[in-house]
Design a protein around this motif. Structure first.
Motif, mmCIF file in Angstrom:
data_model
loop_
_atom_site.group_PDB
_atom_site.id
_atom_site.type_symbol
_atom_site.label_atom_id
_atom_site.label_comp_id
_atom_site.label_asym_id
_atom_site.label_seq_id
_atom_site.Cartn_x
_atom_site.Cartn_y
_atom_site.Cartn_z
ATOM 1 N N TYR A 196 0.710 -1.431 0.205
ATOM 2 C CA TYR A 196 0.230 0.302 0.006
ATOM 3 C C TYR A 196 0.606 1.037 -0.381
ATOM 4 C CZ TYR A 196 -3.300 3.954 1.330
ATOM 5 O OH TYR A 196 -3.716 4.763 1.914
ATOM 6 N N ARG A 197 1.602 0.960 0.945
ATOM 7 C CA ARG A 197 2.632 2.349 0.852
ATOM 8 C C ARG A 197 3.789 2.862 -0.684
ATOM 9 N NH1 ARG A 197 4.720 2.094 7.493
ATOM 10 N NH2 ARG A 197 2.910 2.533 8.319
ATOM 11 N N ARG A 198 3.895 1.403 -1.129
ATOM 12 C CA ARG A 198 4.427 1.682 -2.250
ATOM 13 C C ARG A 198 3.966 1.793 -2.792
ATOM 14 N NH1 ARG A 198 6.823 -2.918 -2.168
ATOM 15 N NH2 ARG A 198 4.708 -4.363 -3.149
ATOM 16 N N GLN A 199 3.140 1.744 -3.243
ATOM 17 C CA GLN A 199 1.912 2.010 -4.253
ATOM 18 C C GLN A 199 1.722 3.950 -3.867
ATOM 19 O OE1 GLN A 199 0.304 0.909 -6.963
ATOM 20 N NE2 GLN A 199 -0.538 2.048 -7.352
ATOM 21 N N GLU A 200 1.378 4.240 -2.553
ATOM 22 C CA GLU A 200 1.089 5.404 -2.608
ATOM 23 C C GLU A 200 2.574 6.727 -2.864
ATOM 24 O OE1 GLU A 200 -2.790 5.908 -1.504
ATOM 25 O OE2 GLU A 200 -1.123 7.343 -1.269
ATOM 26 N N LEU A 201 3.842 6.220 -2.828
ATOM 27 C CA LEU A 201 4.603 6.726 -2.805
ATOM 28 C C LEU A 201 5.168 6.870 -4.709
ATOM 29 C CD1 LEU A 201 7.205 7.918 -2.513
ATOM 30 C CD2 LEU A 201 8.898 5.654 -2.128
ATOM 31 N N ILE A 202 5.224 5.684 -5.228
ATOM 32 C CA ILE A 202 4.585 5.879 -6.709
ATOM 33 C C ILE A 202 3.676 6.954 -7.059
ATOM 34 C CG2 ILE A 202 4.122 4.785 -8.380
ATOM 35 C CD1 ILE A 202 4.578 1.710 -7.496
ATOM 36 N N GLU A 203 2.462 7.184 -6.265
ATOM 37 C CA GLU A 203 1.452 8.345 -7.356
ATOM 38 C C GLU A 203 2.158 9.325 -6.564
ATOM 39 O OE1 GLU A 203 -0.433 5.071 -8.556
ATOM 40 O OE2 GLU A 203 -1.252 7.972 -8.624
ATOM 41 N N LEU A 204 2.652 9.820 -5.190
ATOM 42 C CA LEU A 204 3.383 11.076 -5.272
ATOM 43 C C LEU A 204 4.836 11.437 -6.127
ATOM 44 C CD1 LEU A 204 3.579 11.119 -1.284
ATOM 45 C CD2 LEU A 204 2.370 12.088 -2.514
ATOM 46 N N LEU A 205 5.550 10.629 -6.351
ATOM 47 C CA LEU A 205 6.717 10.694 -7.240
ATOM 48 C C LEU A 205 6.159 10.729 -8.690
ATOM 49 C CD1 LEU A 205 9.301 7.212 -5.961
ATOM 50 C CD2 LEU A 205 9.096 10.160 -5.756
ATOM 51 N N LYS A 206 4.802 10.398 -9.114
ATOM 52 C CA LYS A 206 4.338 11.296 -10.438
ATOM 53 C C LYS A 206 4.108 12.833 -10.625
ATOM 54 C CE LYS A 206 1.811 5.944 -10.737
ATOM 55 N NZ LYS A 206 1.332 5.872 -11.193
ATOM 56 N N LYS A 207 3.685 13.024 -9.524
ATOM 57 C CA LYS A 207 3.125 14.553 -9.396
ATOM 58 C C LYS A 207 4.851 14.796 -9.112
ATOM 59 C CE LYS A 207 -0.754 12.864 -6.478
ATOM 60 N NZ LYS A 207 -1.328 13.333 -5.334
ATOM 61 N N MET A 208 5.845 14.920 -9.291
ATOM 62 C CA MET A 208 7.082 15.718 -8.578
ATOM 63 C C MET A 208 7.017 16.364 -10.083
ATOM 64 S SD MET A 208 7.540 14.941 -5.736
ATOM 65 C CE MET A 208 9.266 15.640 -5.325
ATOM 66 N N SER A 209 6.787 17.215 -10.435
ATOM 67 C CA SER A 209 7.365 18.316 -11.106
ATOM 68 C C SER A 209 7.627 19.445 -10.840
ATOM 69 C CB SER A 209 6.141 18.750 -12.246
ATOM 70 O OG SER A 209 5.297 19.088 -11.310
ATOM 71 N N ILE A 210 8.010 19.260 -9.059
ATOM 72 C CA ILE A 210 8.247 20.245 -8.532
ATOM 73 C C ILE A 210 9.909 21.008 -8.533
ATOM 74 C CG2 ILE A 210 6.226 21.025 -6.841
ATOM 75 C CD1 ILE A 210 7.546 18.827 -4.524
ATOM 76 N N ILE A 211 10.635 19.810 -8.901
ATOM 77 C CA ILE A 211 11.761 19.612 -9.026
ATOM 78 C C ILE A 211 12.532 18.900 -9.976
ATOM 79 C CG2 ILE A 211 13.918 17.851 -8.194
ATOM 80 C CD1 ILE A 211 12.519 17.259 -5.595
ATOM 81 N N PRO A 212 13.029 20.482 -10.899
ATOM 82 C CA PRO A 212 13.590 20.486 -11.828
ATOM 83 C C PRO A 212 14.031 18.965 -12.725
ATOM 84 C CG PRO A 212 13.901 22.332 -11.549
ATOM 85 C CD PRO A 212 13.372 21.528 -9.776
ATOM 86 N N GLN A 213 15.246 17.932 -12.081
ATOM 87 C CA GLN A 213 15.618 17.166 -12.817
ATOM 88 C C GLN A 213 14.826 15.909 -11.336
ATOM 89 O OE1 GLN A 213 19.442 16.943 -13.804
ATOM 90 N NE2 GLN A 213 19.123 15.400 -15.224
ATOM 91 N N MET A 214 15.354 14.829 -11.690
ATOM 92 C CA MET A 214 15.058 13.920 -11.200
ATOM 93 C C MET A 214 15.130 12.311 -11.567
ATOM 94 S SD MET A 214 11.374 12.092 -8.590
ATOM 95 C CE MET A 214 11.401 14.032 -7.995
ATOM 96 N N ILE A 215 16.300 11.823 -11.272
ATOM 97 C CA ILE A 215 16.428 10.299 -11.573
ATOM 98 C C ILE A 215 16.760 9.548 -10.114
ATOM 99 C CG2 ILE A 215 18.658 9.297 -12.294
ATOM 100 C CD1 ILE A 215 20.457 12.201 -13.155
ATOM 101 N N ILE A 216 15.801 8.250 -11.060
ATOM 102 C CA ILE A 216 15.168 7.419 -10.390
ATOM 103 C C ILE A 216 15.636 6.078 -10.677
ATOM 104 C CG2 ILE A 216 12.607 6.089 -8.622
ATOM 105 C CD1 ILE A 216 11.393 8.981 -9.228
ATOM 106 N N VAL A 217 16.432 5.127 -9.446
ATOM 107 C CA VAL A 217 16.558 3.806 -10.160
ATOM 108 C C VAL A 217 15.513 2.829 -9.398
ATOM 109 C CG1 VAL A 217 18.361 2.479 -9.726
ATOM 110 C CG2 VAL A 217 19.384 4.111 -10.023
ATOM 111 N N THR A 218 14.918 2.480 -10.334
ATOM 112 C CA THR A 218 13.922 1.303 -9.415
ATOM 113 C C THR A 218 14.104 -0.184 -10.211
ATOM 114 O OG1 THR A 218 11.947 1.678 -8.741
ATOM 115 C CG2 THR A 218 12.111 2.656 -10.680
ATOM 116 N N HIS A 219 13.419 -0.966 -9.865
ATOM 117 C CA HIS A 219 12.694 -1.791 -10.578
ATOM 118 C C HIS A 219 10.997 -2.108 -10.295
ATOM 119 C CE1 HIS A 219 12.601 -3.195 -6.204
ATOM 120 N NE2 HIS A 219 11.790 -4.563 -7.028
#
Length: 913
Positions: free
Chosen positions: A864-887
């Motif tokens: 559940y928390r993993r899904q919520e974090l993913i949803e938040l990261l989808k909104k992260m246009s507030i930072i010009p450049q974001m690099i995410i390493v994930t599977h």
């Protein structure tokens, strides 16, 4: 330490454009293009995803995870390199770092100039220092600010307060103070050893003090002898002084005799000079008497000069008055003109004022509605935003339904249908999993029993092979035929068991695959979060109410705008009339102001009468001057100039005459001085006889003085010898004092060392947990709290504020009042944790957050928390450049750019982007 990140920087932080790795860890030749937005680096565990982030930190600051730099070089190769291209403050830079197992390391930094990079720095240390200057931070601060490590988001939720406090302290660099606190103990032990050495050395100080006492006694004995000689010298000096005084009296008489003789000669010379001055002064007095005669001749002529000057001044004054008469006549004419203008335009002036008052009243009424247009624009803009919010919420509902249908392989349009289906499917899937687990357990038990049976058969077969005529079970004698029969029976049974075990193994694998499928389906079903749809729909209803309120406000504002337009048109009409009356109004105002500026118009006529009277008076005065002068003068100015020349000559001569009395006085004084000088010379002759100087008596006194002086010098020589001995002893005493002083230095040093140890102990206490560490946390906490609050507000939760206590525990304030982290939903916890980590990053980066790198941010989080974090990261246009390493494949929806990293035969590479 706080200073390195507590600043309000105006710089752009950093944007990464490209990372190129050659033989870096598992990458043989990989080039990664990055840009602004969210870049997702996808790949299996161990594929080489995190190596891309490590290459960035290595290029900038030589930061890496290996114990030695050689461990970064790919296996079976001799050298590696990393090249990083990035932007700072609008300028493009490129770093290249090489490492060769044989020749060592090299580094170069260039800056883009035109189409190529110009060298900026070379050498590892110089490049690192230049990067620190560009980014205004070192490697540790860069990693803590930009690099969010695996599990940090989960730790900010799950860790205890003390663990969170320690974790944030490490990010802020406070742990270095703890190391300093521990290391200062070693330093204090070293200074304590020095203190013990100094205390041992000072033990020999008493012997030197005894030597000092002995030397002091010798010095006192010699000093006593010097005192005795001083008494003799004093007596002899008294006798010597008596003779010296008598000699000085004789010297004085001789001096007076010689001075009086010299003064008599000088007085004689002075008398001769005064006699010469007497002759000069008598000649000057005669010259002045001749000048007085010339002045008597000039006096009648210059008496006429004041009359002629008076005549000229009166003529000039008359000329000025006539000019004033002309000016006053013009002013009186203007006054009459202004009065005529005022009379003809007075009615227009009053009409203009009345109309202007009406326009002001209308403008005031219009101003009451002036803000309506701006409010209308704001409400229209708000309505668009609320409508967008409704559409986004409905899109979220659609996304959740689409995801749920994808998981369930269905095509439902409503949440109710999905819930009904889940109630039916979930127990069935769970039952299938339970059934598969039970079947697997049965098969595993049967396989285990078969293995035990075969293990039991191995012993009799082994014994039959070793003993030919004895039964391994009952131990009775058997025939060879029976032995072969038993061996065949046991071997056959073992073979059947192996076949059965192999069949069961195949069935077990099939069941495990089946169980895995059902478990995967069960996990996906658990990931379905229908509760969030209710929240979205509730938000939609609230937004619709907001739109209703906005629409009612817009209707009211339209009425106000109509009133505003009517008032505006009325004002325009009246302003047109005002423009037509403006000329007469301004003429009236101008004439009135001009008339008022003249103050009292009647006074000008009075002034004109006075001036005309003065003109007539001056004409009479000029006529009287002509009578006195004996008629008019044709060239008045020429005559005045001639008489002024005579007047100047008269005054010059009068200046010379003034000196007549002075010369007479000086002449009398000189005659008197000559008489006195002759009397003084007579007195000096008598004075020489009174002095009575005897030169022979003076010579005898001088001889006696020399004899006394010889005896006195002998005594002084003896005294000087003792003085030398006293000086030698004094030097010995000084040597002893120096030695004692050196020990005194050691005493001071020991005292200072003790004070220094106290200071070190005090500083160590400051560096402790309750000292500077706590102060730094207290100073940094408000900055982190404010930055956390700013980020949390961007997630659009219904909370008004967020607070951090001393342990960085979070309290949030919303419609229901104050809530702790444990009292809010899982999604809100994730939002708080992400906002807190970004707040720390914002604080460390000096308020200029443009780049953040997240390594497996969803790790250690439940579904559940993993899904919520993913949803938040989808909104992260507030930072010009974001690099995410994930599977996590779900994060692909949030990506602006996707990089897929694979690893085959030990080599990592990017397959697409």
């Amino acid at each position: 330490m706080l200073k390195r990140w507590q600043k309000n920087s105006t710089r752009d932080f950093m944007i990464i454009e490209n990372v190129r790795m050659e033989n870096f860890k598992s990458h043989r030749n990989t080039s990664v293009d990055l840009s602004t937005g969210i870049s997702i680096v996808m790949g299996e565990n161990g594929a080489g995803k995190s190596s891309i982030l490590e290459a960035v930190s290595f290029a900038l600051f030589k930061q890496h995870s290996g114990k030695k730099m050689e461990q970064l070089i790919r296996n079976n190769t001799e050298k590696m390199s990393v090249t990083l291209t990035f932007l700072v403050n609008g300028r493009k830079y490129r770093i290249k770092r090489d490492r060769n197992k044989k020749s060592g390391a090299q580094a170069k930094l260039g800056i883009m100039d035109g189409e190529s990079f110009m060298p900026l720095a070379s050498g590892e240390k110089a490049v690192t220092e230049e990067v620190k200057r560009l980014l205004e931070m070192d490697g540790d601060l860069f990693l803590n600010a930009v690099y969010v490590r695996q599990g940090e988001i989960a730790d900010l939720i799950e860790k205890s307060p003390s663990e969170k406090k320690q974790m944030i302290g490490k990010l802020l660099g406070i742990e270095s103070l703890e190391k300093a606190w521990k290391n200062m103990k070693i330093l204090m032990d070293e200074y304590n050893g020095k203190k013990l050495k100094l205390e041992g050395r000072l033990e020999s100080l008493d012997g030197l003090k005894d030597d000092l006492n002995s030397a002091d006694n010798d010095k006192k004995r010699i000093h006593k002898r010097i005192q005795e000689l001083n008494e003799k010298i004093l007596k002899l000096e008294t006798e010597y002084q008596s003779l010296k005084d008598r000699n000085e009296i004789l010297d004085s008489k001789r001096s007076d005799f010689e001075a009086t003789t010299s003064a008599l000669e000088s007085r004689k010379n002075l008398l001769e000079k005064m006699e010469v001055d007497e002759k000069y002064l008598r000649a000057k007095v005669d010259e002045i008497e001749a000048t007085e005669k010339r002045m008597k001749e000039l006096k009648p002529k210059i008496d006429k000069l004041p009359v002629l000057k008076g005549m000229q001044e009166a003529a000039d004054e008359l000329k000025g008055l006539k000019k004033e008469e002309i000016i006053l006549n013009k002013i009186i004419k203007d006054i009459n003109g202004f009065r005529g203008i005022i009379t003809s335009n007075e009615s227009y002036y009053h009409d203009y004022l009345k109309l202007e008052s009406e326009v002001c009243s209308l403008q005031y009424a219009r101003d009451q509605f002036a803000g309506s247009r701006g409010l209308m624009v704001n409400y229209v803009d708000r309505r668009k935003k609320v409508q967008n919010k409704i559409e986004q919420s409905m899109q979220k509902v659609s996304d959740v339904l689409e995801k749920s249908n994808k998981i369930l392989n269905t095509d439902f349009d409503s949440v109710e249908d999905v819930e009904t289906h889940l109630k039916a499917v979930k127990p069935e899937v769970e039952a299938r999993v339970k059934e598969a687990v039970e079947d697997i357990h049965k098969l595993q038990t049967e396989i285990s029993n078969i293995k035990i049976q075969n293990k039991g058969l191995e012993t009799p077969i082994k014994e039959l092979n070793q003993v030919e005529d004895v039964c391994p079970i009952c131990k009775s004698n058997i025939t060879p035929q029976k032995r072969e029969e038993l061996l065949k029976e046991y071997t056959s049974e073992m073979e059947n068991n192996r076949k059965r075990s192999s069949e069961l193994g195949k069935r077990l694998k099939e069941l495990k695959v089946k169980k895995g499928i059902f478990e995967s389906k069960s996990l996906k079903i658990q990931d379905i979060n229908l509760g969030i749809i209710t929240e979205y729909m509730s938000a939609v209803e609230d937004s619709k109410k907001d739109i209703g309120d906005i629409d009612s406000k817009v209707v009211e504002l339209k009425k106000n705008l109509d009133i505003f337009e009517d008032l505006n048109n009325d004002i325009k009409t009246k302003n047109k009339v005002l423009e037509d009356l403006k000329g007469q109004y301004e003429a009236y105002i101008g004439a009135k102001n001009s008339l008022e500026s003249l103050k009292d118009p009647e006074k000008y006529e009075e002034d004109l009468a006075k001036i005309q009277y003065s003109i007539e008076t001056l004409k009479t005065r000029i006529s009287s001057f002509v009578d006195i002068a004996g008629g008019s003068v044709e060239n008045l100015q020429g005559e005045i100039n001639y008489l002024e020349g005579l007047n100047n000559e008269y005054h010059q001569l009068s200046g010379a005459v003034i000196q007549k009395e002075s010369f007479n006085t000086r002449l009398m004084e000189t005659v008197d001085g000559i008489g006195k000088a002759r009397e003084k010379m007579f007195e000096m002759g008598l004075q020489l006889e009174t002095i009575g100087y005897d030169e022979k008596a003076h010579e005898i006194v001088k001889k006696d003085l020399d004899t006394k002086n010889g005896l006195l010098n002998d005594l002084k020589g003896e005294k000087q010898r003792f003085k030398g001995e006293e000086a030698q002893i004094t030097r010995s005493i000084e040597e002893i004092h120096k030695k004692i002083e050196s020990y005194s230095f050691d005493e001071k040093k020991l005292s200072g060392l003790k004070d220094y140890l106290k200071l070190l102990d005090y500083i160590r206490d400051l560096y402790g947990k309750d000292g500077v560490q706590r102060d730094l946390r207290n100073l940094s906490r408000p900055l982190i709290e404010q930055n956390t609050r700013d980020f949390f507000e961007k997630f659009n939760f219904e909370y008004s504020d967020i607070k951090l206590d001393e342990d960085y525990d979070v309290t949030i304030y919303g419609p229901a009042g104050q809530n702790s982290l444990d009292m809010i939903s899982g999604g809100e916890k994730i939002a708080v944790a992400l906002a807190l980590r970004l707040g720390i990053t914002q604080t460390l980066s000096g308020g200029s957050l443009e780049l953040i790198m997240l390594d497996e941010p969803t790790i250690h989080l439940d579904a559940y928390r993993r899904q919520e974090l993913i949803e938040l990261l989808k909104k992260m246009s507030i930072i010009p450049q974001m690099i995410i390493v994930t599977h996590e494949t779900d994060l692909e929806d949030a990506a602006d750019h996707i990089l897929r990293v694979k690893k085959e035969e030990g080599e990592s590479f990017v397959v697409n982007s």
